[in-house]
Design a protein around this motif. Structure first.
Motif, PDB file in Angstrom:
ATOM      1  N   SER A  97     -48.305 -77.839 -10.268  1.00 16.57           N
ATOM      2  CA  SER A  97     -47.737 -77.137 -11.412  1.00 16.57           C
ATOM      3  C   SER A  97     -46.250 -76.921 -11.139  1.00 16.57           C
ATOM      4  O   SER A  97     -45.878 -76.489 -10.050  1.00 16.57           O
ATOM      5  CB  SER A  97     -48.429 -75.788 -11.625  1.00 16.57           C
ATOM      6  OG  SER A  97     -47.909 -75.147 -12.774  1.00 16.57           O
ATOM      7  N   ALA A  98     -45.416 -77.236 -12.119  1.00 14.94           N
ATOM      8  CA  ALA A  98     -43.972 -77.061 -11.956  1.00 14.94           C
ATOM      9  C   ALA A  98     -43.370 -76.571 -13.266  1.00 14.94           C
ATOM     10  O   ALA A  98     -43.844 -76.927 -14.351  1.00 14.94           O
ATOM     11  CB  ALA A  98     -43.315 -78.365 -11.517  1.00 14.94           C
ATOM     12  N   GLN A  99     -42.332 -75.770 -13.129  1.00 14.16           N
ATOM     13  CA  GLN A  99     -41.640 -75.230 -14.292  1.00 14.16           C
ATOM     14  C   GLN A  99     -40.219 -75.797 -14.317  1.00 14.16           C
ATOM     15  O   GLN A  99     -39.577 -75.938 -13.279  1.00 14.16           O
ATOM     16  CB  GLN A  99     -41.578 -73.699 -14.228  1.00 14.16           C
ATOM     17  CG  GLN A  99     -42.940 -73.018 -14.236  1.00 14.16           C
ATOM     18  CD  GLN A  99     -43.648 -73.097 -12.894  1.00 14.16           C
ATOM     19  OE1 GLN A  99     -43.032 -72.926 -11.856  1.00 14.16           O
ATOM     20  NE2 GLN A  99     -44.943 -73.380 -12.919  1.00 14.16           N
ATOM     21  N   TYR A 100     -39.768 -76.104 -15.524  1.00 14.61           N
ATOM     22  CA  TYR A 100     -38.442 -76.683 -15.753  1.00 14.61           C
ATOM     23  C   TYR A 100     -37.777 -75.892 -16.871  1.00 14.61           C
ATOM     24  O   TYR A 100     -38.446 -75.438 -17.792  1.00 14.61           O
ATOM     25  CB  TYR A 100     -38.572 -78.156 -16.168  1.00 14.61           C
ATOM     26  CG  TYR A 100     -39.329 -78.982 -15.152  1.00 14.61           C
ATOM     27  CD1 TYR A 100     -38.652 -79.690 -14.174  1.00 14.61           C
ATOM     28  CD2 TYR A 100     -40.715 -79.041 -15.156  1.00 14.61           C
ATOM     29  CE1 TYR A 100     -39.337 -80.437 -13.224  1.00 14.61           C
ATOM     30  CE2 TYR A 100     -41.405 -79.775 -14.220  1.00 14.61           C
ATOM     31  CZ  TYR A 100     -40.710 -80.475 -13.253  1.00 14.61           C
ATOM     32  OH  TYR A 100     -41.398 -81.201 -12.314  1.00 14.61           O
ATOM     33  N   ALA A 101     -36.448 -75.751 -16.808  1.00  7.60           N
ATOM     34  CA  ALA A 101     -35.763 -74.980 -17.852  1.00  7.60           C
ATOM     35  C   ALA A 101     -34.298 -75.358 -17.942  1.00  7.60           C
ATOM     36  O   ALA A 101     -33.665 -75.740 -16.957  1.00  7.60           O
ATOM     37  CB  ALA A 101     -35.881 -73.485 -17.579  1.00  7.60           C
ATOM     38  N   ASP A 133     -41.803 -74.662 -24.552  1.00 10.73           N
ATOM     39  CA  ASP A 133     -41.419 -73.467 -25.301  1.00 10.73           C
ATOM     40  C   ASP A 133     -39.910 -73.498 -25.503  1.00 10.73           C
ATOM     41  O   ASP A 133     -39.157 -73.720 -24.551  1.00 10.73           O
ATOM     42  CB  ASP A 133     -41.799 -72.196 -24.525  1.00 10.73           C
ATOM     43  CG  ASP A 133     -43.296 -72.052 -24.389  1.00 10.73           C
ATOM     44  OD1 ASP A 133     -43.985 -71.949 -25.420  1.00 10.73           O
ATOM     45  OD2 ASP A 133     -43.788 -72.057 -23.241  1.00 10.73           O
ATOM     46  N   ARG A 134     -39.496 -73.308 -26.767  1.00 10.59           N
ATOM     47  CA  ARG A 134     -38.062 -73.255 -27.080  1.00 10.59           C
ATOM     48  C   ARG A 134     -37.777 -71.979 -27.842  1.00 10.59           C
ATOM     49  O   ARG A 134     -38.540 -71.580 -28.714  1.00 10.59           O
ATOM     50  CB  ARG A 134     -37.652 -74.478 -27.917  1.00 10.59           C
ATOM     51  CG  ARG A 134     -37.864 -75.769 -27.150  1.00 10.59           C
ATOM     52  CD  ARG A 134     -37.288 -76.969 -27.833  1.00 10.59           C
ATOM     53  NE  ARG A 134     -37.955 -77.256 -29.090  1.00 10.59           N
ATOM     54  CZ  ARG A 134     -37.479 -78.082 -30.000  1.00 10.59           C
ATOM     55  NH1 ARG A 134     -36.322 -78.684 -29.813  1.00 10.59           N
ATOM     56  NH2 ARG A 134     -38.143 -78.321 -31.103  1.00 10.59           N
ATOM     57  N   ASP A 135     -36.664 -71.349 -27.503  1.00  6.20           N
ATOM     58  CA  ASP A 135     -36.286 -70.095 -28.153  1.00  6.20           C
ATOM     59  C   ASP A 135     -36.241 -70.283 -29.671  1.00  6.20           C
ATOM     60  O   ASP A 135     -35.631 -71.226 -30.179  1.00  6.20           O
ATOM     61  CB  ASP A 135     -34.912 -69.631 -27.661  1.00  6.20           C
ATOM     62  CG  ASP A 135     -34.916 -69.219 -26.194  1.00  6.20           C
ATOM     63  OD1 ASP A 135     -36.015 -69.109 -25.607  1.00  6.20           O
ATOM     64  OD2 ASP A 135     -33.820 -69.024 -25.634  1.00  6.20           O
ATOM     65  N   GLY A 136     -36.931 -69.390 -30.385  1.00  2.00           N
ATOM     66  CA  GLY A 136     -36.906 -69.404 -31.836  1.00  2.00           C
ATOM     67  C   GLY A 136     -37.727 -70.500 -32.503  1.00  2.00           C
ATOM     68  O   GLY A 136     -37.642 -70.679 -33.711  1.00  2.00           O
ATOM     69  N   LYS A 137     -38.511 -71.236 -31.728  1.00  2.00           N
ATOM     70  CA  LYS A 137     -39.324 -72.323 -32.299  1.00  2.00           C
ATOM     71  C   LYS A 137     -40.751 -72.214 -31.788  1.00  2.00           C
ATOM     72  O   LYS A 137     -41.009 -71.574 -30.770  1.00  2.00           O
ATOM     73  CB  LYS A 137     -38.741 -73.680 -31.924  1.00  2.00           C
ATOM     74  CG  LYS A 137     -37.331 -73.858 -32.456  1.00  2.00           C
ATOM     75  CD  LYS A 137     -36.851 -75.272 -32.309  1.00  2.00           C
ATOM     76  CE  LYS A 137     -35.437 -75.342 -32.890  1.00  2.00           C
ATOM     77  NZ  LYS A 137     -34.975 -76.654 -33.086  1.00  2.00           N
ATOM     78  N   ASP A 138     -41.676 -72.854 -32.506  1.00  2.18           N
ATOM     79  CA  ASP A 138     -43.066 -72.880 -32.065  1.00  2.18           C
ATOM     80  C   ASP A 138     -43.186 -73.638 -30.751  1.00  2.18           C
ATOM     81  O   ASP A 138     -42.492 -74.628 -30.523  1.00  2.18           O
ATOM     82  CB  ASP A 138     -43.958 -73.571 -33.106  1.00  2.18           C
ATOM     83  CG  ASP A 138     -44.125 -72.752 -34.380  1.00  2.18           C
ATOM     84  OD1 ASP A 138     -43.898 -71.533 -34.336  1.00  2.18           O
ATOM     85  OD2 ASP A 138     -44.494 -73.338 -35.413  1.00  2.18           O
ATOM     86  N   GLY A 139     -44.087 -73.170 -29.908  1.00  2.68           N
ATOM     87  CA  GLY A 139     -44.376 -73.862 -28.660  1.00  2.68           C
ATOM     88  C   GLY A 139     -45.420 -74.941 -28.882  1.00  2.68           C
ATOM     89  O   GLY A 139     -46.033 -75.033 -29.948  1.00  2.68           O
ATOM     90  N   LEU A 140     -45.607 -75.773 -27.882  1.00  2.00           N
ATOM     91  CA  LEU A 140     -46.639 -76.796 -27.971  1.00  2.00           C
ATOM     92  C   LEU A 140     -47.203 -77.076 -26.593  1.00  2.00           C
ATOM     93  O   LEU A 140     -46.549 -76.862 -25.576  1.00  2.00           O
ATOM     94  CB  LEU A 140     -46.105 -78.087 -28.606  1.00  2.00           C
ATOM     95  CG  LEU A 140     -45.198 -79.006 -27.797  1.00  2.00           C
ATOM     96  CD1 LEU A 140     -46.013 -80.047 -27.051  1.00  2.00           C
ATOM     97  CD2 LEU A 140     -44.231 -79.711 -28.722  1.00  2.00           C
ATOM     98  N   VAL A 141     -48.440 -77.536 -26.572  1.00  2.00           N
ATOM     99  CA  VAL A 141     -49.079 -78.008 -25.355  1.00  2.00           C
ATOM    100  C   VAL A 141     -49.570 -79.410 -25.661  1.00  2.00           C
ATOM    101  O   VAL A 141     -50.333 -79.620 -26.606  1.00  2.00           O
ATOM    102  CB  VAL A 141     -50.253 -77.106 -24.921  1.00  2.00           C
ATOM    103  CG1 VAL A 141     -50.933 -77.686 -23.684  1.00  2.00           C
ATOM    104  CG2 VAL A 141     -49.764 -75.689 -24.649  1.00  2.00           C
TER     105      VAL A 141
END
Length: 152
Positions: A97-101, A133-141
């Motif tokens: 598992s890794a997180q990117y931003a 996940d993007r600020d102000g927008k719907d997330g998706l998986v």
């Protein structure tokens, strides 16, 4: 007619060029993520090439172990997100598992990587998910599968 045939045969081969491939779709299955164009294997280390496991199967992400970045296509532009965290077991330099931003865009990539006897210098991503996940927008998986390739 004979003249056309002679001209075609006499024409240098480097003048006849195939049409360039069409650009990858900017959106797949109505989602805000698009397809990536062909990606090269990094000069060193390993990378995972991930295809969407949805109705439309296309290359949607590449994650590089040495560069510690995730490449995706958002809103018609290719975006590289640096890794900001990781956890779990590691295979080929890639964590379970890794997180990117980067500036308002956050992604989590969960991968199950398996080695197989018929693959040299790489493995198979048998199961995975890309959460965006993007600020102000719907997330998706997005469910993903793919391959891991390693240089040299």
């Amino acid at each position: 007619m004979m003249l056309l045939l002679l001209l075609a045969v006499a024409m240098p081969r480097d003048v006849i060029k195939p049409a360039p491939p069409p650009p990858p779709p900017a959106q797949i299955d109505g989602l805000p993520i698009g397809a990536l164009p062909r990606q090269s294997l990094p000069a060193t280390g390993c990378a995972a090439y991930l295809w969407s496991a949805t109705q439309t199967r296309t290359l949607v992400a590449m994650v590089s172990a040495d560069d510690r970045r995730l490449r995706i296509a958002l809103d018609g532009a290719i975006v590289d997100l640096p890794r900001v965290g990781q956890s779990g077991a590691s295979a080929f330099g890639l964590s379970q598992s890794a997180q990117y931003a980067v500036a308002g865009t956050h992604a989590t990539l969960d991968l199950t990587i398996e080695t197989r006897g018929d693959l040299v210098k790489g493995g198979v991503v048998s199961d995975g998910s890309l959460r965006l996940d993007r600020d102000g927008k719907d997330g998706l998986v997005l469910p993903v599968t793919g391959l891991v390739g390693c240089a040299g």
